[in-house]
Structures are given as C-alpha cells and as structure tokens.
Write a protein that holds these residues in place. Structure first.
Motif, PDB file in Angstrom:
ATOM      1  N   PRO A  73       0.821  -1.212   0.000  1.00 41.47           N
ATOM      2  CA  PRO A  73       0.000   0.000   0.000  1.00 41.47           C
ATOM      3  C   PRO A  73       0.856   1.264   0.000  1.00 41.47           C
ATOM      4  O   PRO A  73       2.004   1.268   0.440  1.00 41.47           O
ATOM      5  CB  PRO A  73      -0.786  -0.126   1.313  1.00 41.47           C
ATOM      6  CG  PRO A  73       0.098  -0.942   2.203  1.00 41.47           C
ATOM      7  CD  PRO A  73       0.790  -1.918   1.289  1.00 41.47           C
ATOM      8  N   LEU A  74       0.261   2.330  -0.515  1.00 36.76           N
ATOM      9  CA  LEU A  74       0.858   3.655  -0.411  1.00 36.76           C
ATOM     10  C   LEU A  74       0.371   4.270   0.893  1.00 36.76           C
ATOM     11  O   LEU A  74      -0.837   4.343   1.143  1.00 36.76           O
ATOM     12  CB  LEU A  74       0.459   4.511  -1.603  1.00 36.76           C
ATOM     13  CG  LEU A  74       1.002   4.019  -2.951  1.00 36.76           C
ATOM     14  CD1 LEU A  74       0.403   4.823  -4.093  1.00 36.76           C
ATOM     15  CD2 LEU A  74       2.516   4.094  -2.987  1.00 36.76           C
ATOM     16  N   LEU A  75       1.306   4.732   1.724  1.00 40.61           N
ATOM     17  CA  LEU A  75       0.996   5.068   3.111  1.00 40.61           C
ATOM     18  C   LEU A  75       1.026   6.567   3.373  1.00 40.61           C
ATOM     19  O   LEU A  75       1.808   7.310   2.780  1.00 40.61           O
ATOM     20  CB  LEU A  75       2.007   4.395   4.044  1.00 40.61           C
ATOM     21  CG  LEU A  75       2.124   2.878   3.950  1.00 40.61           C
ATOM     22  CD1 LEU A  75       3.260   2.382   4.842  1.00 40.61           C
ATOM     23  CD2 LEU A  75       0.810   2.207   4.335  1.00 40.61           C
ATOM     24  N   HIS A  76       0.169   6.951   4.288  1.00 35.55           N
ATOM     25  CA  HIS A  76       0.175   8.291   4.862  1.00 35.55           C
ATOM     26  C   HIS A  76      -0.025   8.107   6.356  1.00 35.55           C
ATOM     27  O   HIS A  76      -0.877   7.321   6.778  1.00 35.55           O
ATOM     28  CB  HIS A  76      -0.960   9.134   4.265  1.00 35.55           C
ATOM     29  CG  HIS A  76      -0.894  10.585   4.632  1.00 35.55           C
ATOM     30  ND1 HIS A  76      -0.133  11.487   3.926  1.00 35.55           N
ATOM     31  CD2 HIS A  76      -1.510  11.293   5.621  1.00 35.55           C
ATOM     32  CE1 HIS A  76      -0.278  12.694   4.467  1.00 35.55           C
ATOM     33  NE2 HIS A  76      -1.105  12.604   5.495  1.00 35.55           N
ATOM     34  N   ILE A  77       0.769   8.790   7.167  1.00 37.92           N
ATOM     35  CA  ILE A  77       0.710   8.599   8.613  1.00 37.92           C
ATOM     36  C   ILE A  77       0.024   9.801   9.252  1.00 37.92           C
ATOM     37  O   ILE A  77       0.357  10.958   8.946  1.00 37.92           O
ATOM     38  CB  ILE A  77       2.120   8.413   9.211  1.00 37.92           C
ATOM     39  CG1 ILE A  77       2.890   7.338   8.411  1.00 37.92           C
ATOM     40  CG2 ILE A  77       2.022   8.012  10.675  1.00 37.92           C
ATOM     41  CD1 ILE A  77       2.220   5.990   8.349  1.00 37.92           C
ATOM     42  N   ARG A 112      -3.509   3.932   2.157  1.00 41.18           N
ATOM     43  CA  ARG A 112      -3.880   3.746   3.557  1.00 41.18           C
ATOM     44  C   ARG A 112      -3.370   4.907   4.400  1.00 41.18           C
ATOM     45  O   ARG A 112      -2.210   5.305   4.280  1.00 41.18           O
ATOM     46  CB  ARG A 112      -3.313   2.431   4.113  1.00 41.18           C
ATOM     47  CG  ARG A 112      -3.793   1.197   3.371  1.00 41.18           C
ATOM     48  CD  ARG A 112      -3.361  -0.065   4.078  1.00 41.18           C
ATOM     49  NE  ARG A 112      -3.554  -1.231   3.231  1.00 41.18           N
ATOM     50  CZ  ARG A 112      -3.309  -2.491   3.599  1.00 41.18           C
ATOM     51  NH1 ARG A 112      -2.843  -2.723   4.831  1.00 41.18           N
ATOM     52  NH2 ARG A 112      -3.495  -3.488   2.775  1.00 41.18           N
ATOM     53  N   ILE A 113      -4.243   5.412   5.238  1.00 43.87           N
ATOM     54  CA  ILE A 113      -3.854   6.390   6.249  1.00 43.87           C
ATOM     55  C   ILE A 113      -3.859   5.657   7.577  1.00 43.87           C
ATOM     56  O   ILE A 113      -4.891   5.125   8.008  1.00 43.87           O
ATOM     57  CB  ILE A 113      -4.810   7.591   6.280  1.00 43.87           C
ATOM     58  CG1 ILE A 113      -4.870   8.275   4.907  1.00 43.87           C
ATOM     59  CG2 ILE A 113      -4.365   8.588   7.347  1.00 43.87           C
ATOM     60  CD1 ILE A 113      -5.824   9.454   4.842  1.00 43.87           C
ATOM     61  N   LEU A 114      -2.696   5.630   8.228  1.00 42.19           N
ATOM     62  CA  LEU A 114      -2.520   4.836   9.436  1.00 42.19           C
ATOM     63  C   LEU A 114      -1.925   5.674  10.552  1.00 42.19           C
ATOM     64  O   LEU A 114      -1.192   6.632  10.301  1.00 42.19           O
ATOM     65  CB  LEU A 114      -1.569   3.657   9.153  1.00 42.19           C
ATOM     66  CG  LEU A 114      -1.920   2.713   8.008  1.00 42.19           C
ATOM     67  CD1 LEU A 114      -0.788   1.732   7.793  1.00 42.19           C
ATOM     68  CD2 LEU A 114      -3.229   1.986   8.281  1.00 42.19           C
ATOM     69  N   THR A 115      -2.205   5.274  11.782  1.00 42.36           N
ATOM     70  CA  THR A 115      -1.480   5.835  12.912  1.00 42.36           C
ATOM     71  C   THR A 115      -0.079   5.222  12.932  1.00 42.36           C
ATOM     72  O   THR A 115       0.171   4.183  12.310  1.00 42.36           O
ATOM     73  CB  THR A 115      -2.185   5.520  14.237  1.00 42.36           C
ATOM     74  OG1 THR A 115      -2.121   4.106  14.453  1.00 42.36           O
ATOM     75  CG2 THR A 115      -3.638   5.981  14.228  1.00 42.36           C
ATOM     76  N   PRO A 116       0.852   5.838  13.661  1.00 40.84           N
ATOM     77  CA  PRO A 116       2.171   5.213  13.778  1.00 40.84           C
ATOM     78  C   PRO A 116       2.098   3.777  14.297  1.00 40.84           C
ATOM     79  O   PRO A 116       2.799   2.890  13.777  1.00 40.84           O
ATOM     80  CB  PRO A 116       2.907   6.137  14.748  1.00 40.84           C
ATOM     81  CG  PRO A 116       2.289   7.481  14.518  1.00 40.84           C
ATOM     82  CD  PRO A 116       0.839   7.191  14.266  1.00 40.84           C
ATOM     83  N   ASP A 117       1.258   3.519  15.299  1.00 45.52           N
ATOM     84  CA  ASP A 117       1.136   2.158  15.832  1.00 45.52           C
ATOM     85  C   ASP A 117       0.631   1.196  14.768  1.00 45.52           C
ATOM     86  O   ASP A 117       1.123   0.059  14.655  1.00 45.52           O
ATOM     87  CB  ASP A 117       0.192   2.138  17.033  1.00 45.52           C
ATOM     88  CG  ASP A 117       0.788   2.783  18.275  1.00 45.52           C
ATOM     89  OD1 ASP A 117       2.008   3.025  18.296  1.00 45.52           O
ATOM     90  OD2 ASP A 117       0.018   3.050  19.215  1.00 45.52           O
ATOM     91  N   LEU A 135       5.974  11.973  11.438  1.00 47.32           N
ATOM     92  CA  LEU A 135       5.442  10.863  12.223  1.00 47.32           C
ATOM     93  C   LEU A 135       6.097   9.546  11.809  1.00 47.32           C
ATOM     94  O   LEU A 135       6.430   8.705  12.647  1.00 47.32           O
ATOM     95  CB  LEU A 135       3.926  10.774  12.064  1.00 47.32           C
ATOM     96  CG  LEU A 135       3.096  11.822  12.799  1.00 47.32           C
ATOM     97  CD1 LEU A 135       1.635  11.740  12.355  1.00 47.32           C
ATOM     98  CD2 LEU A 135       3.195  11.629  14.311  1.00 47.32           C
ATOM     99  N   PHE A 136       6.288   9.373  10.514  1.00 50.89           N
ATOM    100  CA  PHE A 136       6.912   8.151  10.005  1.00 50.89           C
ATOM    101  C   PHE A 136       8.357   8.044  10.488  1.00 50.89           C
ATOM    102  O   PHE A 136       8.785   6.988  10.980  1.00 50.89           O
ATOM    103  CB  PHE A 136       6.856   8.153   8.478  1.00 50.89           C
ATOM    104  CG  PHE A 136       7.407   6.907   7.840  1.00 50.89           C
ATOM    105  CD1 PHE A 136       6.671   5.725   7.831  1.00 50.89           C
ATOM    106  CD2 PHE A 136       8.650   6.915   7.229  1.00 50.89           C
ATOM    107  CE1 PHE A 136       7.179   4.572   7.238  1.00 50.89           C
ATOM    108  CE2 PHE A 136       9.168   5.769   6.636  1.00 50.89           C
ATOM    109  CZ  PHE A 136       8.422   4.598   6.645  1.00 50.89           C
TER     110      PHE A 136
END
Length: 323
Positions: free
Chosen positions: A222-226, A277-282, A312-313
């Motif tokens: 996935p392409l990520l955003h934190i 995907r937008i995810l939290t650091p955890d 954040l990343f």
C-alpha cells in the motif's frame, strides 16, 4: 530492517508556477530530512503532458536530491525508455552515478500511454524494438569504449562510478519484458506482485545462460500516509488520494498489471480498498511489511500535511521497526 521509501511525483492540480515551485522545494527538503533520519530510498517517476503537473523529468529531480543528501538512494521507477535518446540517457545516468557515488537506481519501462509517444513523435508500435535498442546501447556506452551505433562509431564519456555499470532494471508486467531482461542479463522489476512472471524470467535466464535477479513488489504494497487521526485525515485529505487513484485508473487498460491499481470512484471506496492507507504510527508498525512506501504529497496534498506524515513516520515508526 524493512526498506523505507518516500515517493514523489510532484502532482498538483491547478498549480501556479509559484505553488509548484514551493512544492518542488518542499520535496527536496523532505528528501534531505528523510536522508538524515535513515529512510532508504526516494522514489520518483516519469509522465508527460499531464494536466495535474505530474513530474516529467525524474533525472533532474534526482540530481537535486543527490546534491542535498549523502546516503539515500533515488529510484526512478520508471523511465519510459523509448522516449529517450539512448546516448544522452547513458550520459545523464553516468553523470548522476558519478555525482551520487552509485546511489541511482533506474527502472526502464516502455510505458502505457500512447499519447506520451505522440507528444515526442515516437512510434508506439515500435516501442519494443526501441526499448531493446536503448538497453543494448546504454550497456555498451557505459564501457567507455567505441562501438557501432546506427551506422557510425561513437564513444560515451565519462564512464560511470559503478562497476560494471549503474544499477539498471527492466520493468514491466509482460513476458516480453521478462525475456528482454533475461536476454541482457539485467535484473527484472515486475510492476506488481507476479510470481508466475518471476518464474518465467528465471526460466529465461537459464535458457539464455545469463544471470539476474528480481525486485518484485510484495503481495501487499500500500501507499501510506501517517496521521494521528486517520478518520480526520481521510475526511480532510482523502480527495487528494482519490485524484491520484482516478488519474492512474484513466491510464490503465484491463491488461495493465500494477501495484498501484484502484477501481475506487469515491473516497469511501478508496479507503475500503486498501491501495492507499492512512494509518497511525502504531498501525503502521503493526503492518509488519518488508517494504514501506510513504507518499506524503500524494495528489497535491498540502505541504504542511505532507510534513506531518513524514515526521510521524521518521520519528514514531522507523525507530520501532528494528525492535
């Protein structure tokens, strides 16, 4: 330790020259920050004549990144080979290889947009033959010796830093691309997770008596955003991801296989799909992936939000990945 990638294509719909200049400079500052925080790779790409200002000149951008960094690699994934003069491309890559001390990785594909070929008056139907000529030519050129090219004797200098030559992979999702890589003894970069095509490439290596290896996206890439609050981020910034996803979808016919392929038409569909995907650091740490691709400026993302994601990343995800 997983491979960590920061991807930039510098898209900004409706940009002004001033806003796009600010975006380019922000991307360069982000690359410097990524280098200082141990991120592995900057990834960039090439597309032409796109209304949303997609980056057309990845090697110029790579040169700026190399001038501002000391360790991070730059992967051009992919350069559209048949649109380039083979001798000039060999020179450009050699200079970047010398400048960076071998940090440039080039993936050579043939593209999938006939309009890009039309823009440069290159025959779409000859793209396979042109790609063969390009790859064969740059490999000869990097030897520094004279060779025959289109009926004349030529020599390309300077020689690159890397021995025997800069890292060059053949990209694609077809058997023709796999055969081309195997015949030339070059690594193969499938455009998606395609184990059958990887096996076909390995069989062709045996057939041609050459050596090579595969750099293939994982089954899940996935392409990520934190973000600290993904719900808020989707609500405020999901349209930027959707813009990029719809742009890609408009280019890709049914037989195109890509790690970035979305059928979503709404932000809600895009979120459920999982390509972006937008995810939290955890949540990002918990993914457990071997290859993490951060896309901080996706689809014209505001620069401030891109910086929040990158920090954040780098500060809350990366330090925990080796635990």
């Amino acid at each position: 330790m997983p491979v960590s990638v920061v991807r930039f294509n510098l898209v900004e719909p409706g940009a002004t020259p001033a806003s796009l200049s600010a975006r380019y400079r922000a991307a360069l500052e982000m690359a410097t920050y990524a280098d200082e925080h141990g991120i592995t790779t900057v990834q960039t790409e090439e597309h032409h004549g796109v209304a949303n200002n997609w980056l057309p000149s990845p090697f110029a951008f790579a040169g700026a990144v190399f001038g501002a960094t000391r360790h991070i690699a730059v992967t051009v994934s992919a350069v559209i080979g048949p649109l380039h003069d083979p001798l000039r491309l060999a020179e450009d890559i050699a200079v970047l290889d010398l400048l960076s001390g071998g940090r440039l990785v080039t993936v050579a594909g043939i593209g999938y947009r006939p309009e890009e070929y039309a823009q440069f008056d290159v025959d779409w139907k000859r793209r396979g033959k042109l790609q063969d000529e390009l790859l064969e030519t740059v490999l000869k050129a990097w030897s520094g010796e004279e060779f025959e090219y289109r009926g004349r004797t030529v020599r390309v200098t300077p020689r690159p830093f890397s021995d025997p030559h800069p890292l060059l992979l053949v990209g694609g999702s077809s058997k023709a691309a796999a055969r081309r890589a195997a015949r030339l003894g070059l690594p193969f970069f499938p455009s998606a997770h395609l184990p059958d095509l990887e096996a076909y490439y390995k069989d062709r290596l045996v057939e041609y008596g050459t050596e090579g290896w595969t750099m293939m996206p994982g089954a899940v890439t996935p392409l990520l955003h934190i973000a600290e609050d993904p719900d808020r981020a989707w609500a405020e910034y999901g349209a930027h991801f959707l813009h990029e996803a719809r742009t890609y979808a408009s280019w890709q016919s049914g037989d195109i296989r890509s790690a970035v392929k979305s059928g979503a038409t709404t932000v809600a569909e895009l979120r459920a799909e999982g390509v972006y995907r937008i995810l939290t650091p955890d949540e990002c740490v918990a993914l457990g992936l071997d290859n993490l691709v951060l896309h901080p400026l996706s689809g014209g993302m505001p620069v401030d939000e891109g910086w929040r994601s990158l920090r954040l990343f780098a500060e809350q995800v990366l330090p925990r990945l080796g635990e």
